[in-house]
Structure formats: structure tokens, C-alpha cells
Write an enzyme that holds these catalytic residues in place. Structure first.
Site, short mmCIF file in Angstrom:
data_model
loop_
_atom_site.label_atom_id
_atom_site.label_comp_id
_atom_site.label_asym_id
_atom_site.label_seq_id
_atom_site.Cartn_x
_atom_site.Cartn_y
_atom_site.Cartn_z
N CYS A 335 81.68 43.62 -59.13
CA CYS A 335 82.38 43.94 -60.37
C CYS A 335 82.45 42.78 -61.37
CB CYS A 335 83.79 44.45 -60.14
SG CYS A 335 84.11 45.08 -58.53
N ARG A 364 81.08 39.92 -46.76
CA ARG A 364 82.52 39.87 -46.51
C ARG A 364 82.71 39.45 -45.07
NH1 ARG A 364 84.28 45.63 -49.37
NH2 ARG A 364 83.45 45.06 -51.41
N GLN A 382 75.49 47.32 -51.59
CA GLN A 382 76.16 48.49 -52.17
C GLN A 382 75.26 49.14 -53.20
OE1 GLN A 382 79.59 46.48 -53.87
NE2 GLN A 382 80.91 47.36 -52.29
N ASP A 384 76.01 50.08 -56.02
CA ASP A 384 77.20 49.91 -56.84
C ASP A 384 76.91 50.21 -58.30
OD1 ASP A 384 79.78 49.26 -57.29
OD2 ASP A 384 79.54 47.09 -57.02
N HIS A 386 79.24 50.18 -62.28
CA HIS A 386 80.50 50.18 -63.02
C HIS A 386 80.27 50.87 -64.34
CE1 HIS A 386 81.04 47.03 -60.03
NE2 HIS A 386 82.28 47.47 -60.01
N LYS A 466 91.84 55.29 -56.03
CA LYS A 466 90.46 55.61 -55.73
C LYS A 466 90.29 56.97 -55.07
CE LYS A 466 90.13 53.17 -51.28
NZ LYS A 466 89.47 52.11 -50.51
N HIS A 512 84.71 52.01 -61.06
CA HIS A 512 83.87 51.46 -59.99
C HIS A 512 83.38 52.66 -59.19
CE1 HIS A 512 86.05 47.41 -60.11
NE2 HIS A 512 86.82 48.21 -60.83
#
Length: 639
Positions: A335, A364, A382, A384, A386, A466, A512
RNA sequence: GCCGACGUAGCUCAGGGGUAGAGCAACUGAUUCGUAAUCAGUAGGUCCGCGGUUCAAUUCCGCGCGUCGGCACCA
């Protein structure tokens, strides 16, 4: 006068209060014997509950699907009695029914081992044979606390102390010696439980689910209405274990893990082919949905993470590197990087919505106990993105995302999607007004998209509520894959803005979102769902050209080249082995199409196609077979 | 991270205080065969690591690491 209305509409009248057991006996001796409990106006109650007013009554037997929960709960209590009989001094805590079974948490200095289970199980069966009556009693709160304290059941006493004042304390007496605090309902006696249960595992569990509390020993079991159901369940579990992605990953040579890179995946050629195929597929879907793809740095100065709030909340879970005067963090998420790209240049409302996607490799430092094959790793990618948009666009963007996710999941064989809505957690960033706005926006948009969801209270991200799209693995474990999070906080913290129609600066909303969640986890789920038998477009090795004799070698090479020229992933098997052997080997390797060529095919320029799991073969001209396979192998969403 | 179990050949597993064994896989050779196992031979191990007990430890004990099952955690 009491009037009891039965499910068939008939009414039975009694001149004094009766119990469900009385009514069942009144109807017939068979039912009296089979009766486990009653539903009073739809609520499950004890068979021996006195009915003092007019009600709708249904007698519950083992055939009733709701009876299973009752049986399982009783199994938990019988387990507790058995354990206390065998291991005096063990404290009981709580023991609910769960999906497929039950558990009970015990406090004991010496933990139980797997070897204890058969003994406990035998004792449980003994208690069933004793057919101990189970009776409900209502106790005074203080008496109950005093009683449990006096017999050393401190956890029970603590539980009761936590109940609201004046709430009646219901105690179930099982036989004449044993009793337990319980809300009920229960069977009328232990004999009604039957013996279709089995203790399955021992595990540690924290008292009240809090890691600051003592660790208790939990015994899990499964319980069913009859032996047949139990046997079916056990077989099903055994079958499911054969689909475990860790096992298939090795058998199919997709990937491996090793201790020098704990929680990180070594992708082998076949697994990486699968990975890339999936990635290329979703990439096309994203392009079609108006996303732009970017790539952001893996290492960034910690000041960025301090600004975003991640440093404060997740520092322990981040991998850190020092360089010269700086502390750098390996990105745990994408992000902040995307906001940096967004913040280049001045954005106008005309630029929104801006959908920035990245196959972002994140690290992580997950707790060691959390690691699990591909499902929970320390290094993952991910899918991912945004979405930077205005508040007005949240609804339409949410809907567009859900539509996209549904298409993707359907392409990959998931049609029933379970959705959880997670709202504000205790530890969070942003004001309550902001959260009110974010939760309302996400909930309205979700409802507008026609999505059914269940509430997951307090489980939202620290910056926003979420949606979680949950998929289930072969053994029944749930994993969050897709997600959509409405964030009004990070744009503020990282100073994202745009110039509105009014010429003034405004904050964009950040959505997200991920569809797979992580490539690794989703592939794990896919392996288990397809049991390794992927659809043709996705499978790493689509066809093997197998020869029957050496004479067909040249032709086999030509067939393979033709198929490859048409975009198919093909290997040849020219080994000097019997065709039976080759068929068996490639079938076990789950290759979907075998192209068999012998002398005959070489002469006629044909091929014999054999499908995985099929019993016979199809003789086709090479051109036609190529054509057909190429069409079948088309990636969804391409033309 | 916590509780428990486990760690022997690539895989599945047996064994046991005196430095290890099976099946499958692998490799070599023979076999040229029509749709789920052709035959014969060969090779393969710091028995997870480190300490301790012992004349002797892969085996017993302790610690560590890892894996598995749960719990907790999951941006």
C-alpha cells in the site's frame, strides 16, 4: 389445560403440564424410544422440560439434522465425565459441539497424550452403557460458585462469576455423582448418545482463547447419529488427506520447502508454470477491468512505515535491514508504495478511479506456529491492487470488484463464496466518525452488489473495515483469500489528495483489494480443490506424446512440435517401455491428455487420445486433434 | 510464540545399547511391446543437530532445530 400442536397440525390436549417425553410416549412406544429432545416453538429443549402452556412441539430424533449438534454436545459432556473418572483432579472448563464433532478443554498438570484416548473412549462407552439419566437443575448463583470452588473447579466458578447477576444458573446432573454447568439442552440419558463417536486429537488451547491465559489441554472428537455416518466421515477425512497440497506438491513435483528458507517456497519448473499461468490469467482479467500494473521497491526506509502506522502495529512481524545511516524494512505490504506512485504529480478528480495493481512480493515474519505449507508463508506474492477513488465511487468500485472476483472464482471452480464482513477492531487508527463512514460505505456497497455476508466483529484491519472471501481446504480448514478493505485512514497519513471539480484539494478513498490474496495460498487451495487434476488450461503439463515402438519416435517428435506450435505444453515419452507402463505413470502424474502413437498412427498421420481417468481412446487425425486440444486449452477470458 | 506428538534411503515405513533393513522410486542392461506396473542386476544412509550417561549411543537422558496437529496471531 395445555394444548400441544404437533408439526402435522394435530393438537393434543392435556389437563396438566406434560413433558416432550410424555407426548412422545402418548404417540407411540417407538417414538418414545427414539425421542432425543423437543423443539418448543422452534427452539431445541430438553425432552423432560415441563410444558406448562400451549406450544408448538416437534419431537427430535436422530433423523433430525439438528439432532447432531445435540449429540455432539452430549458427547462432550460424556467425555468430561470419563476424563474425571479416569483422571481425578482434572478440572473441566468448556466443551461445545463444533462442526463434525465436539471438544472439551481440561486443566491438568500432566497433559494427556494420544495414548490416553483409547482408554477415555472406552470409558465413554461405559458411561453410555450405564445409561445415566441427565437432569436439569437451576441453582442459586452464589451456591453454584461456592460449590464449584469447594470441589476445586476454579474455571467453572470463574465462568459463573462472569455471568450477569440474577441469571439462573442451569446445572446438568449426569448420573448421581457427576454434574456440570451447562446452558443445555441435553439428552434425557447418556444411553441416547449411542456409540458412533471417536476421539481424534489432543491439542493445547488457551483458556478463553486468550494467549495471556493458561494453556489447557483440548481433546477433540467426532460424533455422528450412527456407525455408518461415522465410518463415512472417517473415510472422507482419509481421502481428503490424499489431496493435501503439501503431499501433491511433492508427488507432482510442483514445489518444495526447506528449513534454510523457512516459510518461503522453492518453485519447481512444473509449479512455476502453474504459477505463471495463473498470474497471466489474472493479469488479463485485471487489464480488462481497467487496472494499471506497477512495481514498487522491496526495501524502503522505515520512516515510510512509521508514517503509515505499520511500524507501530507490526514492527515485530517485519524483516529489517540496516544500511549506512538508515533502517530499511522489507515490505510487508504494497500500500505505501502505491501511494508514493499516486502522489507523483497532481491528481484531478478526472484521474479517478485509479486502479493500481502489483504482483507484490511481501515478507512477513509470521509466528513459527502459523506456518502451513503454501497456505501461510513468510514470503509471498499478493495479487494486490489499490483503487484510489472518491467517496461517491466507493459503491460502484466495490460492485465492480465483486463482479470481477465472482468471474475469476467461477473460472477456477469456486461458485459458492463465503463472505465475512469484519468491522472495527479495538486497536485502530482513525476517528470513530471515519470508521462510521467507512463501515457504512463498504456495507452499503456490498449489499448493493447482492452479496450475502456474515459479520466478523472486531476483525477489521487497523485502518479500515474489510470483506473477506473465504475458501476451504481439503481438510475443512478455512483460509481468507480475496479481500476488499475500505480505507479512509492511509490516504490521510500518507497525504494523498486530488483536486476536485470545485478546484479544492480532497482526500481520495483507498480500496485495498486482492482476489487470490496470495499466489501461494491460492495455488495451495487450487491443488486441494482439484486434487491435482487441474483444468486443461491451467495444468502445467497438458499432454504427453507416448510411443508404442521405436518406429514411431520421429512421428512422435513431429506431433509434439505441432502441438507446441499451437500453444500447448507438451512432452514426449520415447522410452523403451510398454504402453501400459507409460499410461499408468502419466496417469498417476495426473497428465490430462495422453497422445499415443504407434506404427499405425505414424503411417496414417493420426493420434490416439486418452483422457485422464477415461477408459478408452479416441483416434483422430493429427490436425483435428491439435485443433481440438488448442481450443480446449484456451485460457478463460481470451478469445 | 504456546501445548503435544514426531524426526531412520528420494517416498512410505520396519528395527533396535555392539556403526542399519523392506517395498516403491533412481541407475545399468536385456526386452520393441497397442492403453494403469516386463525381467535381471546395481547403487543409495553423519539413523535431524549438539551435549550427557556408557567400554560402546542411531537406540537411553537433556537441550536445540525442524515438521505435523491444535491454540494464539494474520496489515
Amino acid at each position: 389445560m395445555v394444548a400441544i400442536t404437533l408439526p402435522d397440525g394435530s393438537v393434543r390436549r392435556y389437563d396438566k403440564p406434560v413433558t416432550g417425553a410424555d407426548v412422545a410416549a402418548d404417540i407411540g412406544p417407538g417414538l418414545a424410544k427414539a425421542a432425543l429432545a423437543v423443539k418448543v416453538n422452534g427452539d431445541m429443549k430438553d425432552l423432560l422440560l415441563p410444558l406448562t402452556e400451549d406450544v408448538k412441539l416437534a419431537i427430535v430424533t436422530k433423523k433430525d439434522p439438528d439432532a447432531l449438534e445435540l449429540l455432539r454436545h452430549d458427547a462432550a459432556h460424556v467425555l468430561a465425565e470419563a476424563v474425571q473418572e479416569l483422571f481425578p483432579g482434572t478440572q473441566v472448563t468448556i466443551g461445545p459441539a463444533i462442526e463434525n464433532g465436539f471438544y472439551y478443554d481440561f486443566a491438568r498438570n500432566e497433559p494427556f497424550t494420544l495414548d490416553d484416548l483409547p482408554k477415555i473412549e472406552a470409558k465413554m462407552k461405559e458411561i453410555v452403557d450405564r445409561d445415566e439419566p441427565i437432569r436439569r437443575e437451576v441453582w442459586d448463583r452464589n451456591d453454584a460458585i461456592a460449590h464449584f470452588k469447594s470441589i476445586g473447579e476454579l474455571y467453572k466458578a470463574e465462568l459463573i462469576s462472569g455471568f450477569p447477576e440474577h441469571e439462573p444458573i442451569s446445572i446438568y446432573r449426569q448420573g448421581d455423582k457427576w454434574l456440570d454447568l451447562c446452558r443445555g439442552p441435553h439428552l434425557a440419558s447418556t444411553g441416547k448418545l449411542g456409540k458412533a463417536f471417536k476421539l481424534t486429537k489432543v491439542a493445547g488451547a488457551y483458556w478463553r482463547g486468550d494467549s495471556n491465559n493458561a494453556m489447557l489441554t483440548r481433546i477433540y472428537g467426532t460424533a455422528w447419529a450412527d456407525e455408518k455416518q461415522l465410518a463415512e466421515y472417517l473415510t472422507q477425512i482419509e481421502e481428503a488427506e490424499k489431496r493435501d497440497h503439501r503431499r501433491l506438491g511433492r508427488e507432482m513435483d510442483l514445489f518444495h520447502l526447506q528449513e534454510e528458507a523457512q516459510g518461503a517456497v522453492f518453485w519447481h519448473p512444473k509449479g512455476w508454470t502453474l504459477y505463471r499461468t495463473l498470474q497471466n490469467y489474472i493479469r488479463r482479467r485485471l487489464e480488462g477491468a481497467g487496472y494499471v500494473e506497477v512495481n514498487t521497491p522491496m526495501l524502503m526506509d522505515k520512516v515510510l512505515w512509521e508514517k503509515s502506522g505499520h511500524w507501530e502495529k507490526f514492527r515485530e512481524g517485519m524483516f529489517i535491514s540496516e544500511s549506512e545511516e538508515r533502517t530499511l524494512a522489507v515490505k510487508p505490504m504494497n500500500c505505501p508504495g502505491h501511494v508514493q506512485i499516486y502522489n507523483q504529480g497532481i491528481k484531478s478528480y478526472r484521474d479517478l478511479p485509479l486502479r493500481i495493481a502489483e504482483f507484490g512480493c511481501c515478507h512477513r515474519n509470521e509466528p513459527s506456529g502459523a506456518l502451513h505449507g503454501l497456505m501461510r508463508v513468510r514470503a509471498f506474492v499478493q495479487d494486490d491492487a489499490h483503487i484510489f477513488c472518491t467517496e461517491d465511487q466507493v459503491k460502484s468500485e466495490t460492485k465492480a470488484f465483486i463482479d470481477l472476483l465472482r468471474v475469476v472464482y467461477a473460472d477456477l471452480g469456486f461458485t459458492e463464496i463465503r463472505v465475512k464482513f469484519s468491522d472495527r477492531p479495538v486497536k485502530r487508527a482513525g476517528s470513530d466518525e471515519t470508521w462510521d463512514k467507512a463501515e457504512a460505505a463498504l456495507r452499503d456497497a456490498t449489499d448493493a452488489a447482492g452479496l450475502e455476508w456474515t459479520l466478523n466483529p472486531g476483525e477489521g484491519a487497523f485502518y479500515g473495515p474489510k470483506l473477506e472471501f473465504v475458501l476451504r481446504d481439503a481438510i475443512g480448514r478455512d483460509w481468507q483469500c480475496g479481500t476488499l478493505q475500505a480505507d479512509f485512514v492511509l490516504p490521510e497519513r500518507l497525504e494523498a489528495n486530488y483536486i476536485g471539480e470545485d478546484g479544492a484539494k480532497h482526500r481520495p478513498v483507498m480500496l485495498h483489494r486482492a482476489i487470490f490474496g496470495s499466489m501461494e495460498r491460492f495455488i495451495g487451495i487450487l491443488v486441494e480443490n482439484y486434487a491435482g487434476k487441474f483444468p486443461l488450461w491451467l495444468t502445467p503439463l497438458q499432454a504427453v506424446v507416448c510411443t508404442i515402438t521405436e518406429e514411431a519416435n520421429d512421428y512422435a517428435a513431429e506431433v509434439a512440435a505441432t502441438l507446441r506450435a499451437n500453444g500447448l505444453r507438451v512432452e514426449t515419452d520415447l522410452r523403451n517401455e510398454k504402453i501400459n507402463y507409460k499410461v499408468r505413470e502419466h496417469s498417476l502424474a495426473k497428465v490430462p491428455v495422453l497422445v499415443v502413437v504407434g506404427k499405425k498412427e505414424a503411417e496414417t498421420r493420426g493420434v490416439a487420445l486418452r483422457r485422464l481417468g477415461g477408459a478408452n481412446q479416441e483416434i483422430l487425425a493429427l490436425d483435428e486433434a491439435t485443433d481440438r486440444l488448442a481450443k480446449e486449452a484456451a485460457v478463460p477470458g481470451t478469445f
